[in-house]
Design a protein around this motif. Structure first.
Motif, PDB file in Angstrom:
ATOM      1  N   ALA A  12       4.539  -8.595  11.309  1.00  0.00           N
ATOM      2  CA  ALA A  12       3.608  -8.798  10.187  1.00  0.00           C
ATOM      3  C   ALA A  12       2.567  -7.682  10.123  1.00  0.00           C
ATOM      4  O   ALA A  12       2.234  -7.205   9.034  1.00  0.00           O
ATOM      5  CB  ALA A  12       2.921 -10.158  10.307  1.00  0.00           C
ATOM      6  N   LEU A  13       2.062  -7.245  11.272  1.00  0.00           N
ATOM      7  CA  LEU A  13       1.090  -6.149  11.278  1.00  0.00           C
ATOM      8  C   LEU A  13       1.729  -4.842  10.838  1.00  0.00           C
ATOM      9  O   LEU A  13       1.123  -4.059  10.100  1.00  0.00           O
ATOM     10  CB  LEU A  13       0.478  -5.987  12.668  1.00  0.00           C
ATOM     11  N   GLU A  14       2.936  -4.599  11.287  1.00  0.00           N
ATOM     12  CA  GLU A  14       3.628  -3.381  10.865  1.00  0.00           C
ATOM     13  C   GLU A  14       3.912  -3.417   9.368  1.00  0.00           C
ATOM     14  O   GLU A  14       3.851  -2.391   8.689  1.00  0.00           O
ATOM     15  CB  GLU A  14       4.903  -3.198  11.675  1.00  0.00           C
ATOM     16  N   PHE A  15       4.200  -4.604   8.859  1.00  0.00           N
ATOM     17  CA  PHE A  15       4.472  -4.779   7.439  1.00  0.00           C
ATOM     18  C   PHE A  15       3.236  -4.460   6.597  1.00  0.00           C
ATOM     19  O   PHE A  15       3.301  -3.670   5.656  1.00  0.00           O
ATOM     20  CB  PHE A  15       4.957  -6.214   7.202  1.00  0.00           C
ATOM     21  N   VAL A  16       2.090  -5.040   6.925  1.00  0.00           N
ATOM     22  CA  VAL A  16       0.887  -4.763   6.135  1.00  0.00           C
ATOM     23  C   VAL A  16       0.383  -3.342   6.361  1.00  0.00           C
ATOM     24  O   VAL A  16      -0.364  -2.813   5.539  1.00  0.00           O
ATOM     25  CB  VAL A  16      -0.250  -5.783   6.378  1.00  0.00           C
ATOM     26  N   SER A  17       0.804  -2.717   7.446  1.00  0.00           N
ATOM     27  CA  SER A  17       0.397  -1.346   7.740  1.00  0.00           C
ATOM     28  C   SER A  17       1.252  -0.316   7.016  1.00  0.00           C
ATOM     29  O   SER A  17       1.150   0.878   7.300  1.00  0.00           O
ATOM     30  CB  SER A  17       0.431  -1.095   9.247  1.00  0.00           C
ATOM     31  N   THR A  18       2.064  -0.755   6.079  1.00  0.00           N
ATOM     32  CA  THR A  18       2.813   0.203   5.254  1.00  0.00           C
ATOM     33  C   THR A  18       1.891   0.845   4.222  1.00  0.00           C
ATOM     34  O   THR A  18       2.305   1.748   3.501  1.00  0.00           O
ATOM     35  CB  THR A  18       4.027  -0.459   4.564  1.00  0.00           C
ATOM     36  N   ILE A  19       0.647   0.377   4.155  1.00  0.00           N
ATOM     37  CA  ILE A  19      -0.410   1.081   3.430  1.00  0.00           C
ATOM     38  C   ILE A  19      -1.298   1.667   4.509  1.00  0.00           C
ATOM     39  O   ILE A  19      -1.810   0.938   5.364  1.00  0.00           O
ATOM     40  CB  ILE A  19      -1.229   0.126   2.532  1.00  0.00           C
ATOM     41  N   LEU A  20      -1.476   2.974   4.504  1.00  0.00           N
ATOM     42  CA  LEU A  20      -2.289   3.605   5.524  1.00  0.00           C
ATOM     43  C   LEU A  20      -3.051   4.776   4.936  1.00  0.00           C
ATOM     44  O   LEU A  20      -2.723   5.269   3.862  1.00  0.00           O
ATOM     45  CB  LEU A  20      -1.441   4.046   6.718  1.00  0.00           C
ATOM     46  N   ALA A  21      -4.075   5.185   5.637  1.00  0.00           N
ATOM     47  CA  ALA A  21      -4.884   6.317   5.196  1.00  0.00           C
ATOM     48  C   ALA A  21      -4.441   7.563   5.935  1.00  0.00           C
ATOM     49  O   ALA A  21      -4.228   7.536   7.147  1.00  0.00           O
ATOM     50  CB  ALA A  21      -6.354   6.036   5.463  1.00  0.00           C
ATOM     51  N   THR A  22      -4.281   8.624   5.184  1.00  0.00           N
ATOM     52  CA  THR A  22      -3.984   9.936   5.764  1.00  0.00           C
ATOM     53  C   THR A  22      -5.062  10.897   5.269  1.00  0.00           C
ATOM     54  O   THR A  22      -5.908  10.529   4.461  1.00  0.00           O
ATOM     55  CB  THR A  22      -2.592  10.440   5.333  1.00  0.00           C
ATOM     56  N   ARG A  23      -5.000  12.116   5.713  1.00  0.00           N
ATOM     57  CA  ARG A  23      -5.980  13.105   5.248  1.00  0.00           C
ATOM     58  C   ARG A  23      -5.898  13.310   3.742  1.00  0.00           C
ATOM     59  O   ARG A  23      -6.873  13.677   3.102  1.00  0.00           O
ATOM     60  CB  ARG A  23      -5.773  14.431   5.971  1.00  0.00           C
ATOM     61  N   ALA A  24      -4.727  13.061   3.184  1.00  0.00           N
ATOM     62  CA  ALA A  24      -4.537  13.226   1.744  1.00  0.00           C
ATOM     63  C   ALA A  24      -4.989  11.998   0.952  1.00  0.00           C
ATOM     64  O   ALA A  24      -4.994  12.022  -0.265  1.00  0.00           O
ATOM     65  CB  ALA A  24      -3.062  13.506   1.448  1.00  0.00           C
ATOM     66  N   GLY A  25      -5.354  10.932   1.642  1.00  0.00           N
ATOM     67  CA  GLY A  25      -5.779   9.699   0.974  1.00  0.00           C
ATOM     68  C   GLY A  25      -4.868   8.553   1.356  1.00  0.00           C
ATOM     69  O   GLY A  25      -4.160   8.608   2.366  1.00  0.00           O
ATOM     70  N   LEU A  26      -4.863   7.504   0.540  1.00  0.00           N
ATOM     71  CA  LEU A  26      -4.017   6.345   0.823  1.00  0.00           C
ATOM     72  C   LEU A  26      -2.548   6.695   0.630  1.00  0.00           C
ATOM     73  O   LEU A  26      -2.183   7.369  -0.333  1.00  0.00           O
ATOM     74  CB  LEU A  26      -4.374   5.178  -0.092  1.00  0.00           C
ATOM     75  N   THR A  27      -1.744   6.219   1.552  1.00  0.00           N
ATOM     76  CA  THR A  27      -0.306   6.430   1.484  1.00  0.00           C
ATOM     77  C   THR A  27       0.373   5.068   1.536  1.00  0.00           C
ATOM     78  O   THR A  27       0.050   4.244   2.386  1.00  0.00           O
ATOM     79  CB  THR A  27       0.182   7.288   2.675  1.00  0.00           C
ATOM     80  N   ASP A  28       1.306   4.857   0.621  1.00  0.00           N
ATOM     81  CA  ASP A  28       2.083   3.625   0.595  1.00  0.00           C
ATOM     82  C   ASP A  28       3.501   3.968   1.014  1.00  0.00           C
ATOM     83  O   ASP A  28       4.247   4.596   0.270  1.00  0.00           O
ATOM     84  CB  ASP A  28       2.059   3.016  -0.811  1.00  0.00           C
ATOM     85  N   THR A  29       3.861   3.549   2.215  1.00  0.00           N
ATOM     86  CA  THR A  29       5.191   3.829   2.748  1.00  0.00           C
ATOM     87  C   THR A  29       6.282   3.242   1.866  1.00  0.00           C
ATOM     88  O   THR A  29       7.389   3.772   1.806  1.00  0.00           O
ATOM     89  CB  THR A  29       5.309   3.227   4.173  1.00  0.00           C
ATOM     90  N   LEU A  30       5.967   2.152   1.168  1.00  0.00           N
ATOM     91  CA  LEU A  30       6.956   1.465   0.334  1.00  0.00           C
ATOM     92  C   LEU A  30       6.819   1.830  -1.149  1.00  0.00           C
ATOM     93  O   LEU A  30       7.216   1.071  -2.013  1.00  0.00           O
ATOM     94  CB  LEU A  30       6.815  -0.050   0.506  1.00  0.00           C
TER      95      LEU A  30
END
Length: 191
Positions: free
Chosen positions: A3-21
């Motif tokens: 569940a944590l890995e699932f919600v962590s498919t939205i993450l912050a990178t230097r370029a801004g928010l990244t949505d893995t999905l």
């Protein structure tokens, strides 16, 4: 925890928010990386419909996580775009119930017997994947880890994590370093 890995498919990178999905390729890669937990074959390929359904479920789970960490701060990634609590709760429960699970006894030639939950029938791929993800969220939110669920307070971090010890404040060492550097900068900025 899935569940944590699932919600962590939205993450912050230097370029801004990244949505893995954000696209089918990302969903396919994430599904393959978690294939064992989701019961997927190595050649799994997502469809746009599956991706869209999984993203809708993820937003509902993130809304429930936001409620679970209250009165603490929620993840800033999408707090303003999350569905309502009741709607999210209904979606997660309905999704988890869509695929009845049953225990299956597995007894390898070498080793002790073990139980594994498997779908009781032959559900389609999308309901099975989403039910597994929803069930993982239900287990986390209804279990002892919920009380330790936190949103990382580090600058630009948007992740949730389970606090593993009393002094843990951030999701990772990198976030802790970033938070300390930001605090140091604020303290010495006017001098």
């Amino acid at each position: 925890m899935l569940a944590l890995e699932f919600v962590s498919t939205i993450l912050a990178t230097r370029a801004g928010l990244t949505d893995t999905l954000s696209d089918v390729e990302g969903m396919t890669a994430w599904g393959r990386a978690h294939g064992a937990e989701l019961g997927l074959p190595p050649d799994f390929t997502a469809s746009e419909k599956l991706r869209s359904e999984v993203v809708e479920l993820r937003q509902a789970v993130r809304a429930l996580f936001a409620r679970a960490v209250t009165p603490g701060p929620v993840s800033s990634a999408d707090a303003d775009r999350l569905p309502g609590f009741a709607e999210s709760l209904d979606l997660v429960n309905a999704t988890a119930l869509a695929v009845p699970m049953a225990p299956r006894l597995e007894w390898p030639a070498e080793g002790a017997p073990r139980s594994r939950s498997v779908p009781a029938g032959e559900p389609g791929e999308s309901p099975r994947i989403r039910a597994t993800l929803a069930a993982s969220a239900v287990e986390l939110l209804a279990g002892p880890h919920r009380e330790h669920l936190r949103a990382c307070p580090a600058p630009r971090c948007v992740l949730y994590f389970v606090k593993e010890h009393s002094r843990q404040e951030w999701c990772s060492v990198a976030c802790g370093n970033r938070a300390r550097a930001a605090r140091h900068y604020r303290q010495h900025k006017g001098q």
